[in-house]
Scaffold this motif. Structure first.
Motif, PDB file in Angstrom:
ATOM      1  N   LEU A 192     -73.943  30.020  63.995  1.00 34.03           N
ATOM      2  CA  LEU A 192     -73.799  28.821  63.176  1.00 34.03           C
ATOM      3  C   LEU A 192     -72.499  28.092  63.503  1.00 34.03           C
ATOM      4  O   LEU A 192     -72.482  26.864  63.633  1.00 34.03           O
ATOM      5  N   GLY A 193     -71.425  28.837  63.663  1.00 33.17           N
ATOM      6  CA  GLY A 193     -70.143  28.227  64.022  1.00 33.17           C
ATOM      7  C   GLY A 193     -70.209  27.500  65.350  1.00 33.17           C
ATOM      8  O   GLY A 193     -69.708  26.367  65.471  1.00 33.17           O
ATOM      9  N   GLN A 194     -70.830  28.120  66.342  1.00 32.68           N
ATOM     10  CA  GLN A 194     -70.939  27.483  67.657  1.00 32.68           C
ATOM     11  C   GLN A 194     -71.833  26.254  67.617  1.00 32.68           C
ATOM     12  O   GLN A 194     -71.544  25.248  68.260  1.00 32.68           O
ATOM     13  N   LEU A 195     -72.923  26.318  66.860  1.00 28.81           N
ATOM     14  CA  LEU A 195     -73.852  25.191  66.788  1.00 28.81           C
ATOM     15  C   LEU A 195     -73.227  23.999  66.062  1.00 28.81           C
ATOM     16  O   LEU A 195     -73.420  22.853  66.455  1.00 28.81           O
ATOM     17  N   VAL A 196     -72.456  24.266  65.002  1.00 27.47           N
ATOM     18  CA  VAL A 196     -71.754  23.189  64.304  1.00 27.47           C
ATOM     19  C   VAL A 196     -70.707  22.576  65.233  1.00 27.47           C
ATOM     20  O   VAL A 196     -70.612  21.349  65.359  1.00 27.47           O
ATOM     21  N   ALA A 197     -69.932  23.420  65.915  1.00 24.43           N
ATOM     22  CA  ALA A 197     -68.906  22.925  66.841  1.00 24.43           C
ATOM     23  C   ALA A 197     -69.493  22.082  67.957  1.00 24.43           C
ATOM     24  O   ALA A 197     -68.879  21.106  68.400  1.00 24.43           O
ATOM     25  N   ALA A 198     -70.708  22.423  68.387  1.00 28.93           N
ATOM     26  CA  ALA A 198     -71.373  21.679  69.470  1.00 28.93           C
ATOM     27  C   ALA A 198     -72.051  20.407  68.958  1.00 28.93           C
ATOM     28  O   ALA A 198     -72.554  19.621  69.752  1.00 28.93           O
ATOM     29  N   GLY A 199     -72.075  20.218  67.628  1.00 32.34           N
ATOM     30  CA  GLY A 199     -72.742  19.041  67.073  1.00 32.34           C
ATOM     31  C   GLY A 199     -74.248  19.150  67.032  1.00 32.34           C
ATOM     32  O   GLY A 199     -74.937  18.162  66.802  1.00 32.34           O
ATOM     33  N   ALA A 200     -74.775  20.356  67.255  1.00 34.03           N
ATOM     34  CA  ALA A 200     -76.233  20.552  67.271  1.00 34.03           C
ATOM     35  C   ALA A 200     -76.819  20.610  65.869  1.00 34.03           C
ATOM     36  O   ALA A 200     -77.991  20.293  65.680  1.00 34.03           O
ATOM     37  N   ILE A 201     -76.001  21.041  64.897  1.00 37.11           N
ATOM     38  CA  ILE A 201     -76.441  21.121  63.499  1.00 37.11           C
ATOM     39  C   ILE A 201     -75.300  20.678  62.606  1.00 37.11           C
ATOM     40  O   ILE A 201     -74.143  20.680  63.021  1.00 37.11           O
ATOM     41  N   SER A 202     -75.645  20.343  61.370  1.00 43.11           N
ATOM     42  CA  SER A 202     -74.627  20.125  60.355  1.00 43.11           C
ATOM     43  C   SER A 202     -74.306  21.477  59.733  1.00 43.11           C
ATOM     44  O   SER A 202     -75.136  22.391  59.754  1.00 43.11           O
ATOM     45  N   ALA A 203     -73.128  21.595  59.143  1.00 41.92           N
ATOM     46  CA  ALA A 203     -72.772  22.855  58.512  1.00 41.92           C
ATOM     47  C   ALA A 203     -73.778  23.163  57.414  1.00 41.92           C
ATOM     48  O   ALA A 203     -74.070  22.308  56.585  1.00 41.92           O
ATOM     49  N   PRO A 204     -74.342  24.392  57.434  1.00 42.26           N
ATOM     50  CA  PRO A 204     -75.331  24.752  56.408  1.00 42.26           C
ATOM     51  C   PRO A 204     -74.676  24.939  55.046  1.00 42.26           C
ATOM     52  O   PRO A 204     -73.539  25.180  54.916  1.00 42.26           O
TER      53      PRO A 204
END
Length: 174
Positions: free
Chosen positions: A162-174
């Motif tokens: 989740l941290g990597q996906l948020v940092a990459a802009g792929a998802i919003s913070a859940p």
């Protein structure tokens, strides 16, 4: 870029189904396991200890891509557990779309072997592990891929993901 799909990839026994389901739950997205897209002939072939050929995999990958496309059209992001071991397989799933993220679950062969040995009732026998590692083309140079070690607990792997996906802009913070 917001992801239309996160494809949890890696060798058999890396935790794709477990991590994929937990990740989907954390995001509130549907989860699909690519094992369910295999035709019966593929399952029988693997269960007998024979690795699949590319010709076996193309229709399977096309079915997964169609599932992702249906989710995309419904504007419902999805998490899919799919080995996607070779770049050509990942390219087939991408099919010109730039809204996919590949989550590579990486682990040492000894760890993966111990997990495979502990699994009950799965059609993929541990004897195919060597062919899985031989087929794996590391996605480290692909811009839409992130790699997470499976050395930690599933909850820790999901948190790191989740941290990597948020940092990459792929998802919003859940």
């Amino acid at each position: 870029m917001r992801a239309a799909a996160i494809i949890v990839m890696g060798v058999s026994g890396s935790g794709k189904s477990t991590i994929g389901a937990l990740l989907a739950e954390a995001l509130g997205w549907p989860f699909a396991d690519a094992d369910g897209f295999h035709p019966a002939a593929n399952v029988a072939k693997m269960a007998s200890g024979q690795p699949l050929t590319d010709e076996d995999r193309w229709p399977w990958l096309d079915a997964i891509a169609a599932h992702i496309e249906a989710a995309r059209k419904a504007e419902q992001p999805v998490v899919v557990a799919c080995s996607a071991l070779r770049r050509a397989y990942r390219d087939r799933l991408r099919a010109g779309h730039k809204d996919l993220v590949f989550l590579h679950l990486a682990g040492e062969s000894g760890l993966i072997a111990s997990r495979q040995a502990a699994r009950q009732g799965h059609f993929m026998p541990p004897s195919l592990m060597a062919s899985q590692f031989a087929t794996l083309e590391d996605p480290a140079t692909e811009a839409d891929a992130v790699t997470v070690s499976v050395q930690a607990s599933p909850a820790q792997v999901v948190a790191a993901t989740l941290g990597q996906l948020v940092a990459a802009g792929a998802i919003s913070a859940p």
